[in-house]
Design an enzyme around this catalytic site. Structure first.
Site, PDB file in Angstrom:
ATOM      1  CG  ASP A  90     -38.536  28.343 -37.516  1.00  0.00           C
ATOM      2  OD1 ASP A  90     -37.630  29.114 -37.853  1.00  0.00           O
ATOM      3  OD2 ASP A  90     -38.852  28.100 -36.384  1.00  0.00           O
TER       4      ASP A  90
HETATM    5  C1  NOJ Z   1     -35.950  29.861 -35.401  1.00  0.00           C
HETATM    6  C2  NOJ Z   1     -37.356  30.318 -34.431  1.00  0.00           C
HETATM    7  O1  NOJ Z   1     -37.978  29.042 -34.384  1.00  0.00           O
HETATM    8  C3  NOJ Z   1     -38.062  31.327 -35.171  1.00  0.00           C
HETATM    9  O2  NOJ Z   1     -39.131  31.523 -34.098  1.00  0.00           O
HETATM   10  C4  NOJ Z   1     -37.296  32.649 -35.471  1.00  0.00           C
HETATM   11  O3  NOJ Z   1     -38.147  33.382 -36.276  1.00  0.00           O
HETATM   12  C5  NOJ Z   1     -36.400  32.051 -36.580  1.00  0.00           C
HETATM   13  N1  NOJ Z   1     -35.379  31.138 -36.142  1.00  0.00           N
HETATM   14  C6  NOJ Z   1     -35.489  33.427 -37.156  1.00  0.00           C
HETATM   15  O4  NOJ Z   1     -34.800  33.709 -36.354  1.00  0.00           O
END
Ligand code: NOJ
Length: 741
Positions: free
Chosen positions: A263
């Site tokens: 993430d």
């Molecule tokens: C953080 C988030 O937790 C995740 O769900 C998301 O896909 C990513 N950022 C990318 O934007």
């Protein structure tokens, strides 16, 4: 390209070139229109990293994607295309209900169609991977990201996980309208302590395995091309550096062989977690765990080459990661055509086309949950009605993830209602209150400033609302959370409606007895006060582009509510995490022992949530015959070989309009080698019945439904008594028992 050739390609790449394939950059690095290296000035990334990064997130639009891909390929020595990823969560330009609302549809097949639609819209705009579905199981309504989940039940979540993956990916990733799905957030992200985002996750192995893992497994089994690690620790180890979780569980037990991405910045966050001393160690641990792509930190590009040269990490780990990334690019057909699917004309034709809007409206209508109705709804066209509240004239009904779609494409409720009622109707529209008081801190994806509202405005709006309420037969209050009060980093300790709206609610209820409340939210709210005083309560979540028409059609009876709650609505926030499939206790609180203090209970509130999982009313009523079973005994050996019992229930539409009911099957294992939940959802079926019509629904109950991980770690069915419940929600007492030997 033939898959074997990817290995040759890998051999031709330098160590650095390979490592840069493992870097994902954010859109900011590419925003300057005429070159690729706009972000160089900030000093954290080198020109080489930006020119050779393997993927990018949050760039979209056919024209822009083409521009960047063209520029990128000028510098890419091996002709390896750049991969474009984006969070397409509940629609791209045509926005449909948030995932929690889709859970309420109890209709994974419809979610599959929605995902297909989103994939098509996104693909022509150059999106090749979507960071969806989020399949995290959720039990705590304080956590803002419950809106991105399909709820508290592992079985239901698993069905949605598979359906969404299949919808996005279609038959083949190389199809022009397919996008790769990314199951997230592995693992356990939905269980942060105290519902606070990014917080610690502590789960027993058994709870993790039986409740939290099944939906990820279902997404992987459906063929998800990617998985995303979660921010949290899992029992003490951050997921993004958790070798056991990623290599043993995800890749080993679940057989996932696709691309694993961290993430956003999660690899670097292992330092503040206290798991890695520095960026070097973080890079090493993430690679060791098998994380193929580093989202945004640059840590791999910065550290891995030196670590290989120093003999600390093996180059083979890098090779296996890069091969997976190249394989994904190849499966998407990008080596043949790096501009695949990009089509500005198709963007104009497909985005928000009438069929897509119709599908979004259908989904919205299926997702609404009628929580209470003392006969106020539906409204006839002739009823004199005041529509009051901050969602009467508001386009912000898309949910917190919809930063791409413009709210210009959304009709307000007032616009839809005026068009339907026509001239001369006894209908009034009032703002009543702002969504939030001016000055309330609120931020999210995309720019957001709360409109400046003075105290004088608020007073005037309230006065007008009360006046309108006094003269109308019925009031419909459209109230709710701000869209940025749920979603990422939107945990709330108080999950009631904003105070300014509750003041409006009280004032309107004092002026009119016939109040129906329509509630917008990304989470279960504490609606105790609202449901005490309003005669009807309709939960509409964040419904998407077609919110206005779907709500209007529902409250005026042009369609009949059918949604069922995918997550319990607590009686008070003090109950959370509250979920229907809890374990039993040694001192259960039952009606017979209601007066006994020494029970598992609260002194001040009931144990039961205000509205349980699976619950939802209709404009008609349904009655259930006693549930039956085809025999009272089954042999475990035969069950293992494919035998099944059959549980049946007949449901009748006893009301005056056609309606759709979701008939649900729950099972309880009365005594086992480890304690089993009070009940567990094992099947459901939707039936649409005309007034007076009946239908018998039959569920198969076999090894899959009856087995669990026994005390010895094996999956099996244990001898003993089971109870099967069938009815319209998780509280149904309609039960039959049987024995397994
Ligand atoms: C953080 C988030 O937790 C995740 O769900 C998301 O896909 C990513 N950022 C990318 O934007």
């Amino acid at each position: 390209m033939k898959p074997e050739k990817l290995w040759n390609l890998l051999q031709e790449m330098t160590l650095e070139e390979k490592i840069h394939q493992m870097l994902q950059l954010p859109n900011a690095c590419y925003q300057q229109k005429n070159n690729l290296t706009g972000a160089l000035e900030d000093g954290t990334l080198t020109r080489e990293m930006i020119e050779q990064a393997g993927s990018i997130l949050s760039v979209y639009g056919a024209k822009e994607v083409r521009r960047i891909q063209e520029e990128y390929l000028k510098h890419q020595p091996h002709g390896i295309p750049l991969l474009f990823m984006l969070d397409v969560i509940n629609g791209y330009q045509t926005v449909y209900p948030i995932p929690l609302a889709q859970g309420a549809m109890f209709d994974p097949a419809l979610s599959k169609e929605l995902a297909q639609m989103a994939a098509k819209e996104a693909a022509v705009s150059g999106v090749q991977v979507t960071f969806s579905p989020m399949v995290d199981l959720v039990r705590d309504a304080r956590w803002g990201r419950v809106m991105e989940s399909t709820g508290e039940d592992p079985y239901l979540n698993g069905l949605y996980a598979a359906a969404m993956v299949e919808g996005y990916q279609g038959d083949s990733l190389s199809d022009p309208y397919s996008v790769a799905a990314c199951v997230k957030h592995f693992a356990g992200y939905g269980a942060p302590d105290a519902g606070r985002d990014y917080n610690t996750v502590e789960l027993s192995d058994r709870t993790f395995e039986e409740y939290y893992l099944p939906a990820y497994r279902a997404g992987v089994d459906a063929g998800a091309a990617m998985v995303m690690t979660s921010f949290n620790t899992v029992n003490g180890i951050p997921a993004s550096g958790n070798r056991k979780l990623m290599r043993d569980v995800l890749r080993g037990e679940m057989g996932f062989d696709g691309v694993l991405i961290s993430d956003w910045a999660a690899i670097a966050e292992m330092i503040p977690h206290g798991y890695c001393a520095d960026r070097k160690e973080a890079a090493q641990r993430a690679l060791d765990a098998g994380v193929d792509i580093d989202m945004t930190t640059g840590i791999y590009s910065e550290q891995l080459a030196d670590l290989v040269r120093a003999g600390v990490v093996q180059e083979s780990l890098i090779d296996e990661a890069v091969l997976r990334i190249l394989t994904l690019k190849n499966e998407l057909g990008l080596f043949e055509d790096p501009y695949k699917s990009l089509n500005e004309e198709a963007e104009r034709q497909i985005h928000l086309c009438p069929e897509h809007r119709a599908l979004a409206r259908k989904a919205a209508e299926e997702s609404f949950v009628l929580l209470k109705n003392d006969g106020v709804l539906p409204l006839s066209k002739e009823t004199s009605v005041a529509y009051i509240g901050p969602y009467v004239n508001n386009r912000e009904m898309l949910g917190s993830w919809s930063f791409i779609a413009s709210t210009d494409t959304v009709q307000t409720f007032e616009e839809a209602a005026k068009a339907w009622y026509g001239e001369g109707a006894a209908v009034r529209y009032c703002q009543g209150a702002p969504v939030l008081e001016t000055g309330t801190p609120i931020s999210g994806l995309g720019s957001q400033t709360l409109p400046q509202v003075t105290e004088a405005d608020c007073d005037r709006w309230l006065r007008e609302a009360v006046e309108a309420a006094k003269t109308a037969d019925t009031v419909v209050l459209l109230l709710g959370e701000h869209r940025f009060q749920s979603g990422e980093a939107a945990s709330r300790a108080d999950i009631t409606l904003p105070d300014v709206q509750m003041r409006l609610f009280e004032a309107v209820c004092a002026a009119n007895d016939n109040v129906a409340a329509v509630i917008f939210s990304g989470r279960p709210l504490d609606l105790r006060r609202v449901s005490q005083k309003a005669k009807a309560v309709l939960e509409v979540w964040m419904p998407g582009t077609e919110a206005a028409s779907a709500i209007l059609r529902t409250i005026t009876g042009q369609c009949c509510p059918q949604g069922k709650l995918p997550m319990s609505f607590p009686y008070a926030v003090g109950q959370v995490p509250v979920h229907y499939n809890e374990f039993r206790t040694g001192r259960p609180l039952t009606p017979e022992v209601e007066a006994d203090r020494f029970r598992s209970r609260y002194l001040d509130i009931p144990n039961e949530p205000l509205y349980p999982f699976g619950y939802g009313l209709s404009y008609t009523s349904f009655s259930y015959q006693p549930v039956t079973i085809d025999r009272e005994e089954a042999q475990i050996a035969a069950l293992k070989a494919g035998d099944a019992l059959h549980v049946s229930v007949t449901v009748t539409n006893t009301g005056k309009v056609t309606g759709t009911e979701t008939v649900q099957l729950y099972l309880c294992d009365v005594a086992a080698s480890v304690v089993r939940p009070v009940k567990e959802l094992k099947g459901f079926q939707k039936v649409t019945l005309a007034p007076g019509e009946s239908q018998t629904v039959t569920f198969s109950v076999g090894f899959k439904e009856l087995s669990f991980t026994m005390a010895d770690g094996e999956r099996g069915v244990e001898p003993g008594t089971f109870i099967a419940y069938a009815g319209g929600d998780s509280r149904t007492p309609n039960a039959v028992s049987f024995v397994c030997r």
